[in-house]
Design a protein around this motif. Structure first.
Motif, PDB file in Angstrom:
ATOM      1  N   VAL A  73       0.839  -1.204   0.000  1.00  0.00           N
ATOM      2  CA  VAL A  73       0.000   0.000   0.000  1.00  0.00           C
ATOM      3  C   VAL A  73       0.873   1.253   0.000  1.00  0.00           C
ATOM      4  N   THR A  74       0.677   2.060  -1.042  1.00  0.00           N
ATOM      5  CA  THR A  74       1.324   3.376  -1.101  1.00  0.00           C
ATOM      6  C   THR A  74       0.282   4.493  -1.190  1.00  0.00           C
ATOM      7  N   LYS A  75      -0.913   4.126  -1.689  1.00  0.00           N
ATOM      8  CA  LYS A  75      -1.991   5.112  -1.804  1.00  0.00           C
ATOM      9  C   LYS A  75      -3.299   4.452  -1.388  1.00  0.00           C
ATOM     10  N   ILE A  76      -4.082   5.153  -0.581  1.00  0.00           N
ATOM     11  CA  ILE A  76      -5.276   4.561   0.008  1.00  0.00           C
ATOM     12  C   ILE A  76      -6.471   5.483  -0.160  1.00  0.00           C
ATOM     13  N   ALA A  77      -7.647   4.893  -0.309  1.00  0.00           N
ATOM     14  CA  ALA A  77      -8.886   5.668  -0.440  1.00  0.00           C
ATOM     15  C   ALA A  77      -9.805   5.329   0.736  1.00  0.00           C
ATOM     16  N   ILE A  78     -10.495   6.350   1.240  1.00  0.00           N
ATOM     17  CA  ILE A  78     -11.456   6.161   2.325  1.00  0.00           C
ATOM     18  C   ILE A  78     -12.810   6.685   1.858  1.00  0.00           C
ATOM     19  N   VAL A  79     -13.823   5.832   1.884  1.00  0.00           N
ATOM     20  CA  VAL A  79     -15.189   6.248   1.569  1.00  0.00           C
ATOM     21  C   VAL A  79     -15.926   6.342   2.900  1.00  0.00           C
ATOM     22  N   VAL A  80     -16.346   7.557   3.256  1.00  0.00           N
ATOM     23  CA  VAL A  80     -16.966   7.777   4.569  1.00  0.00           C
ATOM     24  C   VAL A  80     -18.386   8.293   4.378  1.00  0.00           C
ATOM     25  N   PHE A  81     -19.320   7.707   5.117  1.00  0.00           N
ATOM     26  CA  PHE A  81     -20.742   8.011   4.965  1.00  0.00           C
ATOM     27  C   PHE A  81     -21.254   8.738   6.204  1.00  0.00           C
ATOM     28  N   ALA A  82     -21.962   9.851   5.972  1.00  0.00           N
ATOM     29  CA  ALA A  82     -22.612  10.591   7.060  1.00  0.00           C
ATOM     30  C   ALA A  82     -23.912  11.169   6.502  1.00  0.00           C
ATOM     31  N   SER A  83     -24.411  12.251   7.095  1.00  0.00           N
ATOM     32  CA  SER A  83     -25.687  12.813   6.653  1.00  0.00           C
ATOM     33  C   SER A  83     -25.497  14.216   6.092  1.00  0.00           C
ATOM     34  N   PHE A 177     -26.785   0.234  10.949  1.00  0.00           N
ATOM     35  CA  PHE A 177     -28.067   0.229  11.648  1.00  0.00           C
ATOM     36  C   PHE A 177     -28.300  -1.131  12.282  1.00  0.00           C
ATOM     37  N   LYS A 178     -28.338  -1.159  13.616  1.00  0.00           N
ATOM     38  CA  LYS A 178     -28.637  -2.393  14.335  1.00  0.00           C
ATOM     39  C   LYS A 178     -30.076  -2.375  14.853  1.00  0.00           C
ATOM     40  N   SER A 179     -30.463  -1.247  15.432  1.00  0.00           N
ATOM     41  CA  SER A 179     -31.833  -1.063  15.911  1.00  0.00           C
ATOM     42  C   SER A 179     -32.095   0.430  16.006  1.00  0.00           C
ATOM     43  N   THR A 180     -33.309   0.791  16.352  1.00  0.00           N
ATOM     44  CA  THR A 180     -33.648   2.207  16.452  1.00  0.00           C
ATOM     45  C   THR A 180     -32.780   2.916  17.477  1.00  0.00           C
ATOM     46  N   SER A 181     -32.395   2.223  18.514  1.00  0.00           N
ATOM     47  CA  SER A 181     -31.615   2.848  19.583  1.00  0.00           C
ATOM     48  C   SER A 181     -30.113   2.598  19.465  1.00  0.00           C
ATOM     49  N   THR A 182     -29.707   1.756  18.515  1.00  0.00           N
ATOM     50  CA  THR A 182     -28.293   1.382  18.421  1.00  0.00           C
ATOM     51  C   THR A 182     -27.785   1.492  16.988  1.00  0.00           C
ATOM     52  N   GLN A 183     -26.731   2.298  16.813  1.00  0.00           N
ATOM     53  CA  GLN A 183     -26.024   2.372  15.539  1.00  0.00           C
ATOM     54  C   GLN A 183     -24.554   2.094  15.821  1.00  0.00           C
ATOM     55  N   ILE A 184     -23.979   1.182  15.063  1.00  0.00           N
ATOM     56  CA  ILE A 184     -22.609   0.734  15.318  1.00  0.00           C
ATOM     57  C   ILE A 184     -21.660   1.358  14.292  1.00  0.00           C
ATOM     58  N   LEU A 185     -20.677   2.104  14.787  1.00  0.00           N
ATOM     59  CA  LEU A 185     -19.673   2.670  13.900  1.00  0.00           C
ATOM     60  C   LEU A 185     -18.825   1.543  13.317  1.00  0.00           C
ATOM     61  N   THR A 186     -18.779   1.461  11.991  1.00  0.00           N
ATOM     62  CA  THR A 186     -18.136   0.329  11.317  1.00  0.00           C
ATOM     63  C   THR A 186     -17.023   0.808  10.387  1.00  0.00           C
ATOM     64  N   HIS A 187     -15.867   0.169  10.525  1.00  0.00           N
ATOM     65  CA  HIS A 187     -14.723   0.453   9.647  1.00  0.00           C
ATOM     66  C   HIS A 187     -14.272  -0.875   9.050  1.00  0.00           C
ATOM     67  N   ASN A 242     -28.090   5.322   5.805  1.00  0.00           N
ATOM     68  CA  ASN A 242     -29.309   6.121   5.743  1.00  0.00           C
ATOM     69  C   ASN A 242     -30.299   5.706   6.825  1.00  0.00           C
ATOM     70  N   ALA A 243     -30.460   4.398   7.022  1.00  0.00           N
ATOM     71  CA  ALA A 243     -31.350   3.907   8.074  1.00  0.00           C
ATOM     72  C   ALA A 243     -30.824   4.296   9.451  1.00  0.00           C
ATOM     73  N   ALA A 244     -29.504   4.204   9.638  1.00  0.00           N
ATOM     74  CA  ALA A 244     -28.903   4.583  10.919  1.00  0.00           C
ATOM     75  C   ALA A 244     -29.103   6.070  11.203  1.00  0.00           C
ATOM     76  N   GLU A 245     -29.019   6.891  10.163  1.00  0.00           N
ATOM     77  CA  GLU A 245     -29.241   8.339  10.333  1.00  0.00           C
ATOM     78  C   GLU A 245     -30.647   8.628  10.836  1.00  0.00           C
ATOM     79  N   HIS A 246     -31.651   8.044  10.188  1.00  0.00           N
ATOM     80  CA  HIS A 246     -33.034   8.300  10.588  1.00  0.00           C
ATOM     81  C   HIS A 246     -33.324   7.734  11.977  1.00  0.00           C
TER      82      HIS A 246
END
Length: 292
Positions: A73-83, A177-187, A242-246
Motif C-alpha cells: 500500500v502506497t496510496k489509500i482511499a477512504i469512503v466515509v458516509f454521514a448525513s 443500523f442495528k436497531s432504532t436505539s443502536t447504531q454501530i460505527l463500522t470500519h 441512511n437507516a442509521a441516520e433516521h
C-alpha cells in the motif's frame, strides 16, 4: 424567584420547541420505517451473496481476480458516509471523530498526498475540508436520496482505480443500523476483498467444500459477478447508513421531546407555587389592612 410572567413566557417558549421536536420525531420515524424496510430487504441478500462468492474464491479452484490481489500500500482511499443535516445526536460526530483518527494514522503511514477521501454527505464533506483534505467528488445528493446508479458509479470508479494500481486499498467508514436505539460505527476494508475472515469463519479453506456446478467457467463467473457484488456493497452500505441516520434522529428528537415535557412540568410546578405564594401574600396584606 422569577416573576409569573417570566415563567409563563418560558413555558410558552418550550411548548413551541416541543411541537417542533415532536413533529421532527414523527417525520424521522416515518423515514426510518421506509429506510429500515429497504436495508432489511437488501442486507441479508448482499451478505449471503458476498459470503458465497468469497467462500468460492477461497476454495482450491484456480480462480484469479484483480480484486483479491494484495499489493504494497502506497496510496489509500477512504469512503466515509454521514448525513446532509444535523439534529441526529452523535451520528455525524462519531464518524467525523473516527475519520480524523484514521486520517492521522494514514498520514503518518503513507503521507497526506497519498490519501483520497470520498465523503458521502454534506456534514462529512465539510469536515474533510476543515481537516485540510480535498473531497474526491460531490456525493451530497446520494446521501440524501440513496440511489443504486450513483452508488454503482462510485463503486466503478473505486474498482477502476484499484485495478489500474492508482490505489492499493479502499476503506469504508459508516454507521451500521442495528436497531432504532443502536447504531454501530463500522470500519472495514472494501478492496482488496479479504478472504481471511471467511476462511476463519468456516474453519479454514477446508471448512467449505461446496460442490459447485460452474458454467461456462469459474473465471467467467468471477469476472461477471465480483463487480456486481462490489457495486451492491456500496449501495448496501449507503442504505445502512441512511437507516442509521433516521434512527439516530428519531431517538434524538424523542429525547428532546421528553426533556421538553420534563422541563414544562417543572416550570408549571414552579409557576403554581409562585402563583400560590402571590395569592397568599395578597391575602396577608388584605388581612393586615383590615386589622390595622
Amino acid at each position: 424567584m422569577a416573576s409569573l410572567k417570566e415563567i409563563k413566557g418560558r413555558i410558552n417558549s418550550i411548548n413551541g420547541t416541543l411541537k417542533i421536536t415532536s413533529a421532527m420525531k414523527m417525520v424521522a420515524s416515518s423515514k426510518l420505517h421506509k429506510a429500515q424496510e429497504a436495508i432489511e430487504n437488501m442486507l441479508p441478500y448482499e451478505r449471503r451473496l458476498h459470503h458465497m462468492l468469497t467462500n468460492f474464491l477461497s476454495t482450491e479452484l484456480s480462480v484469479e481476480s484483480p480484486f483479491i490481489v494484495n499489493r504494497d500500500v502506497t496510496k489509500i482511499a477512504i469512503v466515509v458516509f454521514a448525513s446532509n443535516s444535523s439534529l441526529c445526536g452523535g451520528f455525524n460526530s462519531n464518524v467525523i471523530r473516527h475519520l480524523q483518527e484514521l486520517l492521522d494514522k494514514y498520514t503518518h503511514d503513507y503521507g497526506k498526498d497519498n490519501i483520497l477521501v470520498y465523503p458521502v454527505g454534506r456534514k462529512v464533506a465539510d469536515a474533510v475540508k476543515k481537516l485540510g483534505f480535498t473531497p474526491m467528488g460531490d456525493y451530497v445528493h446520494m446521501s440524501g436520496k440513496p440511489n443504486y446508479q450513483e452508488a454503482a458509479d462510485l463503486a466503478a470508479e473505486l474498482m477502476d482505480r484499484f485495478v489500474k494500481g492508482e490505489i492499493q486499498k479502499v476503506d469504508l467508514l459508516y454507521n451500521h443500523f442495528k436497531s432504532t436505539s443502536t447504531q454501530i460505527l463500522t470500519h472495514e476494508t472494501y478492496l482488496p476483498i479479504d478472504l481471511s475472515k471467511e476462511e476463519s469463519a468456516e474453519g479454514g479453506k477446508g471448512g467449505m467444500e461446496a460442490d459447485y456446478i460452474i458454467e461456462p467457467s469459474a473465471q467467467k463467473v468471477m469476472q461477471e459477478l465480483l463487480p456486481k457484488v462490489l457495486r451492491m456493497k456500496i449501495y448496501t452500505v449507503l442504505l445502512d447508513s441512511n437507516a442509521a441516520e433516521h434512527a439516530a434522529r428519531t431517538m434524538a428528537m424523542q429525547i428532546a421531546t421528553d426533556n421538553a415535557n420534563d422541563l414544562i412540568q417543572e416550570l408549571t410546578l414552579l409557576y403554581n407555587k409562585s402563583r400560590q405564594q402571590a395569592i397568599t401574600n395578597e391575602l396577608l396584606d388584605i388581612i393586615g389592612g383590615t386589622m390595622a
